[in-house]
Design an enzyme around this catalytic site. Structure first.
Site, PDB file in Angstrom:
ATOM      1  N   GLU A 176       0.822  -1.208   0.000  1.00 53.70           N
ATOM      2  CA  GLU A 176       0.000   0.000   0.000  1.00 53.70           C
ATOM      3  C   GLU A 176       0.861   1.265   0.000  1.00 53.70           C
ATOM      4  O   GLU A 176       1.044   1.906   1.032  1.00 53.70           O
ATOM      5  CB  GLU A 176      -0.954   0.027   1.194  1.00 53.70           C
ATOM      6  CG  GLU A 176      -1.909   1.218   1.162  1.00 53.70           C
ATOM      7  CD  GLU A 176      -2.818   1.311   2.385  1.00 53.70           C
ATOM      8  OE1 GLU A 176      -3.681   2.213   2.411  1.00 53.70           O
ATOM      9  OE2 GLU A 176      -2.669   0.490   3.319  1.00 53.70           O
ATOM     10  N   LYS A 213      -2.832  -2.012  -2.779  1.00 53.66           N
ATOM     11  CA  LYS A 213      -3.897  -1.131  -2.300  1.00 53.66           C
ATOM     12  C   LYS A 213      -3.446   0.293  -2.620  1.00 53.66           C
ATOM     13  O   LYS A 213      -2.449   0.765  -2.071  1.00 53.66           O
ATOM     14  CB  LYS A 213      -4.144  -1.315  -0.804  1.00 53.66           C
ATOM     15  CG  LYS A 213      -5.254  -0.409  -0.263  1.00 53.66           C
ATOM     16  CD  LYS A 213      -5.653  -0.793   1.152  1.00 53.66           C
ATOM     17  CE  LYS A 213      -6.727   0.160   1.683  1.00 53.66           C
ATOM     18  NZ  LYS A 213      -7.232  -0.258   3.018  1.00 53.66           N
TER      19      LYS A 213
END
Length: 295
Positions: A176, A213
């Site tokens: 992420e 993400k």
């Protein structure tokens, strides 16, 4: 790796619920839920309250595998129980939802336009405990604050280095590297980020599998190349500060990008609501996020 779980994450319909608020973000999450700071006087009381909130969400009849693929958990939540089962076992055995563990220890100070992850000194021990608790994958967040090529390369280097260690341990890592949606050069930062992500993917062994993400991009379908890469199980989007309505609108324009929302998922939920009211608000949110994810 559990092959049934892997196939569900890779090909199933739904989105990922982010329920991983940790020490720094927990007070804000509780305030939004209607619990003021003065309602608790220690970290233990705070984490007890947030677990009650998460339990209410996860046990809700609205929270099902029909719309939800996985749920991201805080380490404290992994070690707690719901209805007599450890949280991961409850999610998979009772709900058919994949349990994912947040493993990062927070953000370092900003340098070269990015906030990298603090060192994860106990990563191997944490991964062993995660496997004992039947966790499917992991998530770790760092933040891009400017379109600085050197900083973005450093952040991606760190994400992949740790991500490969997690994959080698038999879990599916979610990388992420969030781009702050409020920075003026967001689109330029996303261009640099995608270039680095694709370059790193090209170096991986054929059997290495991971997820991303990412912030919802400025250009629709910008991450299609990542979604198509054979190493990538799924690409999911964070809401990043957008309202639930705007996040859903932006997400719907990005085909095959699915949600992994936190604040946009729990918006409108209050401790003071009756179960009927609570479940109705949660169901509306889940339905709308699912609809945006299925484009």
């Amino acid at each position: 790796m559990n092959q049934e779980q892997f196939e569900r994450m890779h090909k199933g319909n739904g989105f990922i619920a982010a329920l991983d608020q940790s020490g720094g973000s927990t007070p804000k999450a509780l305030r939004l839920y209607g619990i003021p700071d003065e309602a608790y006087h220690s970290d233990k009381e705070m984490f007890d309250l947030i677990h009650e909130m998460r339990t209410r969400i996860m046990t809700s009849p609205a929270f099902t595998s029909e719309h939800i693929l996985g749920a991201i958990l805080f380490e404290n939540t992994m070690e707690r129980q719901i209805d007599g089962k450890f949280t991961a076992d409850y999610l998979w055995e009772e709900k058919g939802i994949l349990p994912i563990l947040k493993v990062d220890k927070g953000l370092a100070e900003q340098e070269y336009g990015v906030r990298m992850m603090k060192p994860i000194h106990n990563l191997e021990e944490l991964l062993e405990r995660a496997k004992e608790r039947h966790i499917f994958g992991t998530k770790m967040r760092s933040v891009i604050k400017a379109a600085d090529p050197y900083g973005i390369k450093k952040i991606v280097d760190q994400q992949f280095e740790i991500g490969c260690r997690i994959a080698d341990a038999g879990l599916v890592p979610i990388l992420e590297p969030e781009v702050d949606i409020f920075i003026p050069d967001k689109e330029a930062a996303e261009n640099l980020l995608k270039k680095e992500l694709l370059a790193h993917l090209s170096t991986l062994a054929p059997d290495t599998k991971l997820m991303f993400k990412l912030s919802i991009p400025s250009i629709d379908d910008f991450y299609a190349e990542l979604i198509d890469d054979p190493h990538v199980v799924r690409v999911v989007a964070l809401s990043g500060g957008y309202s639930q309505v705007e996040a859903n609108q932006r997400l719907a324009r990005n085909h095959r990008l699915i949600a992994s929302f936190s604040r946009a998922l729990t918006a409108g939920l209050l401790k003071q609501q009756t179960d009927e009211e609570f479940n109705a608000v949660l169901k509306r949110s889940i339905d709308e996020i699912y609809k945006a994810s299925m484009t």
